[in-house]
Design a protein around this motif. Structure first.
Motif, PDB file in Angstrom:
ATOM      1  N   ALA A  99     -54.218  26.440  29.281  1.00 58.07           N
ATOM      2  CA  ALA A  99     -55.492  25.923  28.777  1.00 58.07           C
ATOM      3  C   ALA A  99     -56.000  24.764  29.629  1.00 58.07           C
ATOM      4  O   ALA A  99     -57.214  24.642  29.872  1.00 58.07           O
ATOM      5  N   MET A 100     -55.083  23.916  30.113  1.00 59.06           N
ATOM      6  CA  MET A 100     -55.477  22.801  30.973  1.00 59.06           C
ATOM      7  C   MET A 100     -56.011  23.303  32.310  1.00 59.06           C
ATOM      8  O   MET A 100     -56.989  22.773  32.849  1.00 59.06           O
ATOM      9  N   ALA A 101     -55.379  24.342  32.857  1.00 63.81           N
ATOM     10  CA  ALA A 101     -55.845  24.909  34.124  1.00 63.81           C
ATOM     11  C   ALA A 101     -57.249  25.490  33.973  1.00 63.81           C
ATOM     12  O   ALA A 101     -58.107  25.325  34.844  1.00 63.81           O
ATOM     13  N   GLU A 102     -57.496  26.156  32.858  1.00 64.19           N
ATOM     14  CA  GLU A 102     -58.816  26.717  32.601  1.00 64.19           C
ATOM     15  C   GLU A 102     -59.858  25.614  32.431  1.00 64.19           C
ATOM     16  O   GLU A 102     -60.999  25.731  32.896  1.00 64.19           O
ATOM     17  N   PRO A 144     -60.164  18.622  30.754  1.00 59.52           N
ATOM     18  CA  PRO A 144     -58.686  18.627  30.640  1.00 59.52           C
ATOM     19  C   PRO A 144     -58.154  17.382  29.936  1.00 59.52           C
ATOM     20  O   PRO A 144     -57.708  16.436  30.571  1.00 59.52           O
ATOM     21  N   ASN A 145     -58.190  17.387  28.605  1.00 58.90           N
ATOM     22  CA  ASN A 145     -57.656  16.262  27.840  1.00 58.90           C
ATOM     23  C   ASN A 145     -56.126  16.273  27.859  1.00 58.90           C
ATOM     24  O   ASN A 145     -55.499  17.331  27.921  1.00 58.90           O
ATOM     25  N   GLN A 146     -55.535  15.096  27.801  1.00 61.32           N
ATOM     26  CA  GLN A 146     -54.106  14.944  28.064  1.00 61.32           C
ATOM     27  C   GLN A 146     -53.221  14.900  26.821  1.00 61.32           C
ATOM     28  O   GLN A 146     -52.000  14.923  26.930  1.00 61.32           O
ATOM     29  N   ALA A 152     -58.652  21.619  14.283  1.00 59.96           N
ATOM     30  CA  ALA A 152     -59.498  21.945  15.426  1.00 59.96           C
ATOM     31  C   ALA A 152     -58.649  22.463  16.579  1.00 59.96           C
ATOM     32  O   ALA A 152     -57.423  22.585  16.467  1.00 59.96           O
ATOM     33  N   ARG A 153     -59.302  22.740  17.695  1.00 60.11           N
ATOM     34  CA  ARG A 153     -58.588  23.167  18.897  1.00 60.11           C
ATOM     35  C   ARG A 153     -58.182  21.935  19.691  1.00 60.11           C
ATOM     36  O   ARG A 153     -59.032  21.127  20.080  1.00 60.11           O
ATOM     37  N   SER A 154     -56.919  21.784  19.952  1.00 62.89           N
ATOM     38  CA  SER A 154     -56.436  20.607  20.680  1.00 62.89           C
ATOM     39  C   SER A 154     -56.960  20.576  22.105  1.00 62.89           C
ATOM     40  O   SER A 154     -57.101  19.503  22.697  1.00 62.89           O
ATOM     41  N   ILE A 155     -57.228  21.740  22.689  1.00 54.06           N
ATOM     42  CA  ILE A 155     -57.875  21.836  23.997  1.00 54.06           C
ATOM     43  C   ILE A 155     -59.015  22.849  23.858  1.00 54.06           C
ATOM     44  O   ILE A 155     -58.778  24.051  23.784  1.00 54.06           O
ATOM     45  N   SER A 156     -60.237  22.337  23.825  1.00 46.58           N
ATOM     46  CA  SER A 156     -61.381  23.230  23.643  1.00 46.58           C
ATOM     47  C   SER A 156     -61.816  23.873  24.955  1.00 46.58           C
ATOM     48  O   SER A 156     -62.531  24.875  24.944  1.00 46.58           O
TER      49      SER A 156
END
Length: 390
Positions: free
Chosen positions: A132-135, A72-74, A64-68
């Motif tokens: 990805a986290m910023a988005e 903002p999952n860590q 899967a995608r680790s950050i969908s």
């Protein structure tokens, strides 16, 4: 966190045993240092990432995608910060193509069996994870709206339990007027338990362990009084520790964890509730009359709520509101609490008492007679000891 990796670094990539499972929690029980972990975990959370890093994996391949982008999952930040290669968006067929323990080669974002391509994905690094986290943070307002909707839905389903405590079972362990320590194998649980040792030693709280938290309690040298959960991550050793067992069941009465306990010959209390096992433990302690609830490894901040995912945020948030002023985070207790009597202070008190007794005995006639008697006995003892060696 440092660990040794038993992997083979070659000019053509990383060669190591591969182990896979659709459930990360199950996979971490089988992983060995140096393994390549193949998972299917959308929005990899921090607790799962900590477990993977703690197992000493040499790489993580995520179907899967680790950050969908939902929140903002860590977890991915923790994986790449530990220097572990992270590959995303891999063909789900890889879970059936690889065999547990077979040695494969990971080169960049491609997994090989000899010259055959087994799977190919997208390699993540610190820059791509940060972007990805910023988005994901940019769309945080949408997640908060979803959180509000989930909160209202949960309140409607569980208003009798949340507002009036209807449905909380009666258990054998008495908590009326006592401190209760709830241990979840979550954020920084090891550090929190160590910091709470003086508090546990002095107040002797009732210890409620949530699922795998039972093993965490026993690793720290304590015994849980109550174990709450669906019992999918509790060891048999913890189940036979003598703790009272409370099975978290669904509202329709289904209790997946009850079958395991029945097969092992254990009796258990069933607690039907929509929330998480962490919430059930808090409501059980509050409904049983606990005067103070200290939480270890639970979700306390907005960042942690988001990392848990939207579906599980509402129940935990409302449960904390219900428990109210009784609930204290372990970090707060460790910062504010200090043992009332330190070992050095106790030693000094004993020395002062002995000195006072000696001075009083030396200055009184009766004391001098007693000291003379003790001196005579000491001389007799020394004479006896000397005779043993002459």
């Amino acid at each position: 966190m440092r660990f040794r990796r038993s992997r083979a670094e070659v000019p053509f990539g990383l060669v190591a045993p591969v182990r896979s499972d659709r459930r990360t929690k199950n996979l971490t029980k089988r992983l060995r240092p140096g393994d390549i972990a193949v998972i299917d975990h959308v929005d990899l959370d921090r607790v799962s990432a900590e477990a993977l890093v703690g197992c000493g994996v040499s790489a993580v391949i995520n179907v899967a995608r680790s950050i969908s982008g939902r929140y903002p999952n860590q977890g991915p930040e923790m994986i790449v910060a530990a220097g572990i290669p992270l590959v995303d968006d891999v063909d789900p067929e890889v879970l059936t193509r690889v065999h547990d323990g077979e040695r494969l080669r990971l080169e960049g974002a491609t997994l090989y069996r000899g010259g055959e391509v087994v799977a190919r994905g997208t390699r993540q690094d610190k820059e791509s994870v940060a972007a990805a986290m910023a988005e994901a943070r940019a769309g945080l307002a949408t997640q908060l709206e979803a959180f509000a909707a989930n909160t209202m839905a949960y309140l409607q389903r569980e208003r009798d339990l949340l507002l009036d405590g209807i449905g909380i079972p009666v258990i054998g362990t008495s908590m009326e007027g006592r401190h209760v320590l709830i241990v979840v194998r979550g954020y920084h649980y090891r550090e929190d338990i160590v910091a709470l040792r003086p508090y546990i030693r002095e107040f002797r709280p009732v210890i409620i362990a949530v699922d795998g938290g039972a093993d965490a309690v026993m690793e720290a040298g304590y015994r849980p009084d109550i174990i709450v959960g669906d019992f999918d991550s509790v060891s048999d050793q913890a189940l036979t520790s003598g703790a009272e067992l409370v099975v978290h069941a669904y509202r329709d009465g289904r209790a997946p964890g009850l079958q395991r306990l029945t097969d092992l010959g254990h009796e258990a209390v069933v607690f039907p509730a929509t929330g998480t096992s962490e919430d059930v433990a808090m409501m059980l302690a509050d409904g049983s009359g606990a005067s103070l609830i200290v939480a270890v490894g639970t979700h306390a901040t907005l960042e942690e709520f988001l990392d848990k995912g939207r579906s599980g945020m509402a129940s935990t948030f409302l449960t904390r509101l219900r428990v109210g002023g009784k609930l204290v985070d372990a970090k707060g207790v460790s910062r504010l609490y200090r043992s009332r009597i330190s070992p050095w202070a106790l030693l000094g008190l004993v020395a002062a008492c002995l000195l006072t007794i000696l001075v009083a005995a030396y200055s009184s006639p009766a004391g001098q007679v007693y000291l003379t008697f003790l001196a005579a006995r000491w001389d007799a003892f020394v004479y006896w000891m000397t005779g043993l060696f002459t």
